[in-house]
Design an enzyme around this catalytic site. Structure first.
Site, PDB file in Angstrom:
ATOM      1  CB  SER A 560      12.552 -14.044   5.777  1.00  0.00           C
ATOM      2  OG  SER A 560      11.981 -13.621   6.565  1.00  0.00           O
ATOM      3  CE1 TYR A 573       8.185 -17.411   5.988  1.00  0.00           C
ATOM      4  CE2 TYR A 573       9.920 -16.845   7.698  1.00  0.00           C
ATOM      5  CZ  TYR A 573       8.879 -16.596   6.671  1.00  0.00           C
ATOM      6  OH  TYR A 573       8.724 -15.735   6.036  1.00  0.00           O
TER       7      TYR A 573
END
Length: 683
Positions: A560, A573
């Site tokens: 990501s 995250y």
């Protein structure tokens, strides 16, 4: 020309073909051909014209449609007898079939077209039933044919398929008006009739009569001999575990010349054959029917150790046998090759028999590998039948070579479409039941890969796998990536389906958006357990398989931009994604010596089609940025340099680019798929 479906002969032919092809006792997959003759109207002159409709090259009777038929004018086809240059030049006649075509389109005529056209019967079936081939491959097949059928079926000595064989069968039918068909030595059967119903009935009569004849000759003595001490099948769970351990090694060996996909069979037929005393002798004789050995090669590779042998010893022995097999195959080629023979296509086995475990078959894709295994089961059935009534005696090796390296067979291979970029690759995609993972699985399959659709949600995995296609293309695999045992089981399932794994995509994930002070240890643990720990475990298990194969491979992490960009309220995250990002670098450095490339993809927020965003992450991030959840995708797009929203398909495109071969020298790379987020630029 009137449409094919409007002609009653064609409709009857298709229905007959589908019925015959649906029963494996009648013929093998893609084996045999059927035909019908009839009168239609010439679209140019308006006059009646005699035509023949015949299954074309490469089709399958069980699934035959009108598109699979070649349509020829009978007057022109039969006129070829006047220009036939003789057996030494009979291959030239195949090109002449094109000048007999009626209308545009239609399938390419097969080598058996002459048989159908020259035999004086309205309907003709040429089939490869195990029972018929058993008589055709028996040492005294001619006498057995007479004993089994009387004068109702006539023996035809082995002759390679072609124009001369068509002339021979036509002459035999003319000389034997009482006959309903023939047994073709070393090959199969041909039957005929004046109606489609009569032809089908004659085909079935030959097949069933041969079955009954063989069954009546059976005794208490097994045709393959006694079970060898220690060679009985392993219990199922132990057998499949052993198969999963051996399969990557075997696939790597079978891919020495070119990459192959595998198929595993542990049917009772196979396990019984490899357990009995005569299987080494019979396997060495090879298969006989051309349809068989074109797919299985002239003979299999056979392990000569019991299933109780230590795994390490078995692996070493398989490597020795493989080296010997390659030498033997090269010698076979050199014994029979002529100056104008096609180049040797590869010396690796297509079939490997392992006592107590089963059969491993290989091909250019999963269907080809599976069908090769099915053909060898046909060959076992043929051997059993022949040994029951006589002695198995296949055609000479030199004749097998003439078929395998036939110029017409080579031309057929050259007409095959170019393989897709990921052909022969076996992919394992986690989190593939929805969103990005689903898009990746669909893209990899569309580009030729076999795909294991892995997801914690078994129903979602099954739905995506069914969307992709049959088991030859995709299988669903239920796996929780936080469970080490489940991951090992999922990789074993993939190995047993396709022989190994070449391309792993670590995509499984979830997202929890909270500020630091509200993030619990449970939040932290689940975030890292699924993504950091889960991708580590999947990569470790996949790397074991890849190194055993020795074929290299690809591991791709769906990371990501949050692994680089410090976004708000995102500690668990973002840290887990940063962990994954560095795993890419660490594994690229460690696995490079095995030819395994490890790369990453860094998407921006993928809102549409995302299981993560639909599961609450979207609402959380929308709240952080103060926008309505339904406008979150547009919000993300506005902050990018390209002003474009990132979709699951865009991430799948990057995975394909990394694994399709053009970036063969790239490893340790992170590819941004974020439409340009300057703060996430890699430095």
């Amino acid at each position: 020309m009137s449409s094919l479906s409007s002609h009653p002969q064609v409709e009857a032919l298709i229905e007959r073909s589908n019925r015959l092809g649906a029963d494996p006792r009648n013929t093998n997959y893609a084996g045999g051909n059927t035909s019908a003759k009839g009168t239609d109207t010439d679209p140019v002159t308006g006059d009646p014209v005699e035509l023949m409709w015949v299954k074309g090259s490469g089709g399958d009777l069980g699934t035959l449609t009108e598109r699979g038929l070649a349509v020829l004018r009978l007057d022109r086809l039969r006129a070829l007898t006047g220009v036939y240059p003789g057996e030494e030049r009979e291959d030239e006649m195949v090109a002449a079939f094109d000048y007999c075509a009626h209308g545009k389109g239609g399938a390419a005529p097969s080598i058996d077209t002459a048989m159908h056209g020259l035999v004086d019967a309205a309907h003709v079936d040429h089939l490869h039933p195990d029972s018929g081939i058993a008589l055709a491959c028996a040492a005294d097949g001619e006498a057995l044919t007479a004993e089994c059928f009387g004068d109702r079926v006539v023996w035809v000595p082995w002759r390679r398929p072609g124009f001369q064989l068509g002339l021979d069968i036509a002459a035999i039918k003319a000389a034997n008006p009482q006959a309903i068909g023939v047994i073709l030595g070393g090959h199969g059967i041909t039957a005929w009739g004046e109606t489609s119903e009569e032809c089908e009935a004659h085909s079935l009569e030959i097949i069933r009569t041969a079955e009954e004849f063989i069954a009546a000759r059976a005794t208490d003595a097994h045709p393959f001999g006694e079970v060898v001490d220690g060679y009985a099948p392993l219990p199922e769970a132990e057998r499949r575990a052993r198969a999963a351990a051996l399969f990557p090694v075997l696939r790597g060996l079978a891919s020495t010349d070119r990459p192959q996909v595998g198929h595993y069979t542990d049917s009772d037929v196979v396990l019984d054959f490899v357990a009995r005393a005569e299987h080494p002798r019979l396997a060495a004789l090879g298969t006989s029917c051309p349809d068989h050995f074109l797919r299985t090669k002239v003979r299999p590779m056979v392990l000569d150790l019991p299933p109780s042998a230590p795994l390490e010893q078995t692996v070493e022995r398989l490597k020795e046998l493989h080296a010997a097999y390659r030498e033997d195959y090269r010698a076979y080629y050199e014994r029979h090759a002529a100056p104008d023979s096609p180049a040797m296509r590869g010396a690796d086995p297509a079939i490997v028999l392992v006592p107590g475990v089963g059969m491993f078959s290989f091909g250019k894709d999963a269907q080809t590998a599976r069908v090769a295994g099915e053909f060898y089961v046909n060959a076992i059935n043929v051997m059993r039948g022949a040994e029951t009534v006589s002695t198995y005696a296949p055609i000479d090796e030199s004749e097998k070579f003439r078929i395998e390296y036939w110029a017409l067979e080579e031309a057929k291979l050259q007409r095959m479409p170019k393989p897709k970029p990921l052909a022969t690759r076996v992919a394992f995609v986690t989190g593939a039941g929805s969103g990005i993972g689903r898009a990746i699985a669909l893209r990899l399959a569309a580009e030729g890969a076999c795909v294991a659709v892995a997801d914690r949600d078994a129903d979602a995995a099954a739905k995506v796998a069914a969307e992709i296609g049959p088991r030859d293309v995709a299988i669903p695999v239920a796996v929780d990536v936080t469970d080490e045992a489940q991951i090992a089981a999922a990789l074993r399932e993939t190995v047993l389906a396709y022989g190994g794994v070449d391309l792993v995509v670590n995509n499984a994930g979830l997202s929890i958006s909270k500020p630091l002070l509200e993030t619990t240890t449970a939040d932290w643990d689940v975030q890292h357990s699924v993504m950091a720990r889960g991708s580590f475990l999947v990569s470790r298990e996949a790397a074991r398989v890849m190194t055993e194969q020795g074929m290299g491979g690809d591991i791709v992490y769906i990371c990501s931009k949050n692994g680089v960009f410090a976004g708000p309220n995102n500690i668990a995250y973002g840290a887990a994604k940063a962990d994954q990002a560095h795993q890419v670098r660490l594994l690229a450095a460690e696995l490079g010596e095995h030819g395994i490339r490890v790369n990453g993809v860094n998407p921006d927020g993928v809102v549409r089609g995302s299981g993560i965003f639909a599961g609450g992450w979207g609402a959380q991030r929308a709240a952080v940025y103060g926008v309505p959840e339904e406008e979150l995708g547009a919000f993300y797009a506005k902050r990018t340099l390209l002003k474009r929203e990132v979709l699951p398909e865009h991430v799948a495109n990057a995975v394909f680019a990394l694994t399709a071969g053009e970036l063969s020298h790239t490893t340790g790379l992170h590819v941004p798929v974020d439409a340009g987020v300057a703060a996430a630029f890699l430095r």
